[in-house]
Design an enzyme around this catalytic site. Structure first.
Site, PDB file in Angstrom:
ATOM      1  CB  SER A 244      -0.944   0.008   1.205  1.00 44.46           C
ATOM      2  OG  SER A 244      -1.806  -1.101   1.169  1.00 44.46           O
ATOM      3  CG  HIS A 295      -1.871   3.781   3.533  1.00 43.63           C
ATOM      4  ND1 HIS A 295      -3.223   3.584   3.758  1.00 43.63           N
ATOM      5  CD2 HIS A 295      -1.348   2.552   3.330  1.00 43.63           C
ATOM      6  CE1 HIS A 295      -3.493   2.296   3.679  1.00 43.63           C
ATOM      7  NE2 HIS A 295      -2.373   1.650   3.430  1.00 43.63           N
TER       8      HIS A 295
END
Length: 320
Positions: A244, A295
């Site tokens: 991610s 992230h």
């Protein structure tokens, strides 16, 4: 009618056939743009004109092409306004096609018929070649997930298997195993985890690869994986895995490309990318098992390295 034909033609050429959009100093104020795509010896350019001004508009475009060193085959879409199309001698590297008052095309030659055909032929080998790095990263992630699934005896990966093969574990990184900042990006916790990440990699990776090139895309992905791992290490104490962070780096790269890149056809993507980014960040902060700092670290890394690449290679969009 003219606007409808232009809109439908742009949808066909940009969305279905990968043409790009640029401006030039047309003699017709409302038609000061062209669509183009690379071909073997230069570019195939599509311009729009009204009957009686098509020759002047072609000359204006050719002046633009010469000033910018753009060798081009030109397709001129001419709106007749209900008047008959004149008979003309064929010019080299040039085709005209006409549109009547009802919006119907006529006067095609082989080139215009091919360009405006809605049955676009997709070359699968070229498609795979154009996203070779994206495809390779997807295969690598899936193979590693399959290996860890076998080692775990099921689709949910055992945490000790993840730790053994490179998960982000703060204590082990502190002990000198810095490689985990990178290797953790190639491990996934379960089938849905790898499935969603690979879908996102496919959707975003091919865009970055197309506009930045293979090696730059790989550099952006790798750098974002590390910056995502680093911010996760600094602010998230839990064991963490997943692509991610690197994928958020690709989102960051696309944001930079849409704002500062030379290719104006990417500008239309900016609002969509912001929406996708906002939804994913909101989802992350409202879920307890998502590594939000990974992230954010990947996003910031992708933005920073893409800005650096564009600055170093003079890739910022020219003013004008």
């Amino acid at each position: 009618m003219i606007n409808k034909v232009i809109r439908e033609t742009m949808d066909l050429l940009i969305d279905e056939k990968g043409f790009f959009l640029e401006e030039f100093h047309s003699i017709e104020e409302d038609l000061n743009f062209y669509l183009y795509t690379p071909i073997k010896n230069g570019f195939l350019a599509v311009i729009f004109s009204t009957l009686g001004k098509e020759d002047e508009n072609l000359l204006a475009f050719m002046n633009h092409a010469r000033m910018n060193s753009i060798p081009a085959y030109v397709v001129n879409i001419v709106f007749t306004g209900g008047h008959p199309a004149p008979l003309k001698e064929k010019l080299p590297n040039y085709s005209e096609v006409y549109v009547d008052e009802e919006g119907k095309f006529f006067g095609h030659d082989d080139v215009t018929r091919s360009v405006l055909s809605r049955k676009a032929v997709v070359n699968q080998k070229m498609t795979l070649r154009s996203m070779a790095v994206t495809f390779t990263l997807m295969v690598l992630n899936i193979l590693i997930y399959t290996f860890t699934a076998i080692k775990s005896g099921g689709l949910d990966i055992d945490i000790f298997v993840l730790i053994r093969y490179g998960a982000k574990v703060n204590e082990l990184i502190q002990a000198g195993q810095y490689y985990r900042l990178f290797t953790s990006a190639f491990l996934h916790a379960d089938f849905m985890h790898v499935l969603f990440n690979m879908y996102a990699l496919f959707a975003l990776g091919r865009i970055v690869e197309e506009f930045m090139g293979k090696w730059k895309m790989l550099g952006i992905y790798s750098f974002s994986a590390v910056t995502g791992g680093l911010l996760s290490y600094l602010y998230t104490p839990n064991v963490a895995v997943g692509a991610s962070g690197a994928i958020f780096g690709l989102l960051g790269a696309i944001l930079v490309i849409t704002l500062f890149g030379r290719k104006k056809s990417m500008k239309s993507m900016f609002s969509r990318i912001l929406i996708v980014l906002a939804i994913n960040l909101f989802s992350g902060f409202t879920s307890s098992n998502i590594d939000n700092f990974g992230h954010i670290g990947g996003l910031l890394g992708g933005i920073a390295v893409t800005l650096g690449i564009l600055l170093f290679t003079s890739g910022f969009r020219e003013k004008g």
